[in-house]
Scaffold this motif. Structure first.
Motif, PDB file in Angstrom:
ATOM      1  N   ASP A 128     -32.848 -32.196   7.692  1.00  0.00           N
ATOM      2  CA  ASP A 128     -33.211 -31.372   8.886  1.00  0.00           C
ATOM      3  C   ASP A 128     -34.800 -30.737   8.909  1.00  0.00           C
ATOM      4  OD1 ASP A 128     -30.746 -32.831   9.290  1.00  0.00           O
ATOM      5  OD2 ASP A 128     -30.088 -31.048  10.314  1.00  0.00           O
ATOM      6  N   CYS A 186     -29.495 -20.833  19.427  1.00  0.00           N
ATOM      7  CA  CYS A 186     -28.824 -20.343  18.354  1.00  0.00           C
ATOM      8  C   CYS A 186     -28.680 -18.705  18.435  1.00  0.00           C
ATOM      9  CB  CYS A 186     -29.365 -20.274  16.428  1.00  0.00           C
ATOM     10  SG  CYS A 186     -31.556 -19.785  15.572  1.00  0.00           S
ATOM     11  N   ARG A 235     -35.161 -29.246  16.411  1.00  0.00           N
ATOM     12  CA  ARG A 235     -35.314 -29.458  15.167  1.00  0.00           C
ATOM     13  C   ARG A 235     -36.110 -31.048  15.884  1.00  0.00           C
ATOM     14  NH1 ARG A 235     -29.738 -30.902  15.844  1.00  0.00           N
ATOM     15  NH2 ARG A 235     -29.209 -29.358  14.442  1.00  0.00           N
ATOM     16  N   ARG A 265     -33.805 -35.364  12.167  1.00  0.00           N
ATOM     17  CA  ARG A 265     -32.214 -35.215  11.903  1.00  0.00           C
ATOM     18  C   ARG A 265     -32.143 -35.649  10.408  1.00  0.00           C
ATOM     19  NH1 ARG A 265     -27.527 -33.099  14.213  1.00  0.00           N
ATOM     20  NH2 ARG A 265     -28.339 -33.189  15.913  1.00  0.00           N
ATOM     21  N   ASP A 289     -24.953 -20.821   8.541  1.00  0.00           N
ATOM     22  CA  ASP A 289     -23.859 -20.991   8.995  1.00  0.00           C
ATOM     23  C   ASP A 289     -23.480 -22.363   8.838  1.00  0.00           C
ATOM     24  OD1 ASP A 289     -22.922 -18.764   9.213  1.00  0.00           O
ATOM     25  OD2 ASP A 289     -23.236 -18.471  11.430  1.00  0.00           O
ATOM     26  N   HIS A 290     -25.069 -23.464   9.247  1.00  0.00           N
ATOM     27  CA  HIS A 290     -24.736 -25.099   9.381  1.00  0.00           C
ATOM     28  C   HIS A 290     -25.257 -26.207   7.813  1.00  0.00           C
ATOM     29  CE1 HIS A 290     -24.703 -23.318  13.088  1.00  0.00           C
ATOM     30  NE2 HIS A 290     -24.021 -24.262  13.401  1.00  0.00           N
ATOM     31  N   TYR A 291     -25.465 -25.109   6.854  1.00  0.00           N
ATOM     32  CA  TYR A 291     -26.779 -25.986   6.413  1.00  0.00           C
ATOM     33  C   TYR A 291     -26.613 -25.096   4.272  1.00  0.00           C
ATOM     34  CZ  TYR A 291     -29.525 -28.127   9.735  1.00  0.00           C
ATOM     35  OH  TYR A 291     -29.856 -28.676  10.775  1.00  0.00           O
ATOM     36  N   ARG A 292     -26.841 -25.964   3.545  1.00  0.00           N
ATOM     37  CA  ARG A 292     -25.951 -25.153   2.317  1.00  0.00           C
ATOM     38  C   ARG A 292     -27.106 -25.050   1.357  1.00  0.00           C
ATOM     39  NH1 ARG A 292     -23.793 -21.909   2.318  1.00  0.00           N
ATOM     40  NH2 ARG A 292     -23.730 -22.303   4.590  1.00  0.00           N
ATOM     41  N   TYR A 317     -27.814 -19.041  11.469  1.00  0.00           N
ATOM     42  CA  TYR A 317     -27.786 -20.195  11.870  1.00  0.00           C
ATOM     43  C   TYR A 317     -27.654 -21.120  11.612  1.00  0.00           C
ATOM     44  CZ  TYR A 317     -28.486 -24.867  14.190  1.00  0.00           C
ATOM     45  OH  TYR A 317     -27.563 -26.012  14.597  1.00  0.00           O
ATOM     46  N   VAL A 320     -32.724 -26.139  19.198  1.00  0.00           N
ATOM     47  CA  VAL A 320     -31.033 -26.323  18.885  1.00  0.00           C
ATOM     48  C   VAL A 320     -30.941 -24.529  19.221  1.00  0.00           C
ATOM     49  CG1 VAL A 320     -30.052 -25.655  16.786  1.00  0.00           C
ATOM     50  CG2 VAL A 320     -31.824 -27.436  16.849  1.00  0.00           C
TER      51      VAL A 320
END
Length: 134
Positions: free
Chosen positions: A102, A122, A129, A132, A17-20, A14, A120
């Motif tokens: 986050d 997943c 969370r 945010r 896929d959603h953060y860098r 998760y 959240v």
């Protein structure tokens, strides 16, 4: 133990896929989620209060969430913790707010902090969370 690794893989997938730019707080002896995030190129570092924690191929830094070195977390788009003690949640929230990140937490059992934040989903795992980024 196998079930826990599946949970950590779901969390890692998760986040990947959603953060860098992710930071795991309190990695301890459970590097599975961090390995998933690192394999996607999204792991900045991992922290733990114990200085003897090492995981091959993962950047692990000693830090105390109750007196964090904020510069370690600067630039993170997510800070996450897998099964932290509930007493760690308030300083994690404060840290996430201060670096505009986050904050995702996977709790042990039914343990949550206050209202539990935003849920959240997943897959078979529910994350909370608590902050945010803006």
């Amino acid at each position: 133990m196998c079930r826990y690794k599946r949970i950590e893989r779901c969390i890692g997938e998760y986040i990947a896929d959603h953060y860098r730019r992710a930071v795991e707080v309190g990695i301890g002896n459970n590097p599975e989620a961090a390995r998933m995030v690192a394999s996607a190129g999204a792991l900045m570092l991992c922290t733990d209060i114990r200085s003897d924690i090492r995981h091959e191929g993962l950047p692990v830094v000693t830090d105390d969430i109750f007196e964090p070195k904020r510069e370690l977390y600067a630039g993170a788009d997510v800070i996450y913790a897998v099964r932290p003690g509930v007493e760690m949640i308030p300083p994690l929230i404060a840290l996430a707010r201060s670096v505009n990140s986050d904050l995702l937490v996977y709790h042990l059992g039914c343990e949550i902090y206050e209202g539990g934040g935003e849920l959240v989903n997943c897959g078979p795992v529910l994350l909370h969370r608590y902050h945010r980024r803006t």
